[in-house]
Design an enzyme around this catalytic site. Structure first.
Site, PDB file in Angstrom:
ATOM      1  N   ARG A  18       0.822  -1.372  -0.201  1.00 47.51           N
ATOM      2  CA  ARG A  18       0.141   0.023  -0.075  1.00 47.51           C
ATOM      3  C   ARG A  18       0.900   1.261  -0.096  1.00 47.51           C
ATOM      4  O   ARG A  18       0.574   2.289  -0.793  1.00 47.51           O
ATOM      5  CB  ARG A  18      -1.204  -0.150   1.163  1.00 47.51           C
ATOM      6  CG  ARG A  18      -2.062  -0.991   1.009  1.00 47.51           C
ATOM      7  CD  ARG A  18      -2.967  -1.188   2.248  1.00 47.51           C
ATOM      8  NE  ARG A  18      -1.925  -1.467   3.566  1.00 47.51           N
ATOM      9  CZ  ARG A  18      -2.321  -1.325   4.733  1.00 47.51           C
ATOM     10  NH1 ARG A  18      -3.509  -0.604   5.132  1.00 47.51           N
ATOM     11  NH2 ARG A  18      -1.512  -1.701   5.712  1.00 47.51           N
ATOM     12  N   ASN A  36      -6.028  -2.922   1.822  1.00 47.48           N
ATOM     13  CA  ASN A  36      -6.126  -4.302   1.815  1.00 47.48           C
ATOM     14  C   ASN A  36      -7.404  -4.893   1.778  1.00 47.48           C
ATOM     15  O   ASN A  36      -8.512  -4.391   2.335  1.00 47.48           O
ATOM     16  CB  ASN A  36      -5.517  -4.870   3.004  1.00 47.48           C
ATOM     17  CG  ASN A  36      -4.050  -4.663   2.841  1.00 47.48           C
ATOM     18  OD1 ASN A  36      -3.304  -4.454   1.880  1.00 47.48           O
ATOM     19  ND2 ASN A  36      -3.328  -4.691   4.030  1.00 47.48           N
TER      20      ASN A  36
END
Length: 90
Positions: A18, A36
């Protein structure tokens, strides 16, 4: 201006994916977010010009050093109003 939803599958959680995604989006001046998913994949919504989004997608296929991307699903969606920055969602 185009907008895509991208699902990245593989070893992409617990490896800084990320943060890597946000860094690449910021460098390219793209808007959107990354988060996620419970199934172990990562979901990205990204908006920008087509060339920059294509470059961004290439970076996602590579991923950070400890990741291993096995597949990437990219779907063009109707452009909506995203914030003027790229964020990480939790």
């Amino acid at each position: 201006m185009v907008q895509y939803e991208i699902k990245v599958i593989g070893r992409v959680q617990g490896v800084g994916f990320r943060y890597y995604t946000k860094k690449q989006a910021d460098l390219l001046g793209l808007n959107g977010w990354v988060k996620n998913l419970p199934d172990g994949s990562v979901l990205v919504t990204v908006q920008g010009n087509e060339t920059d989004v294509d470059t961004f997608t290439d970076y996602l296929r590579i991923g950070p050093a400890r990741s291993q991307v096995t597949s990437l699903q990219k779907v063009k969606i109707q452009a909506g109003n995203l914030s003027r920055e790229f964020s990480i969602r939790y």
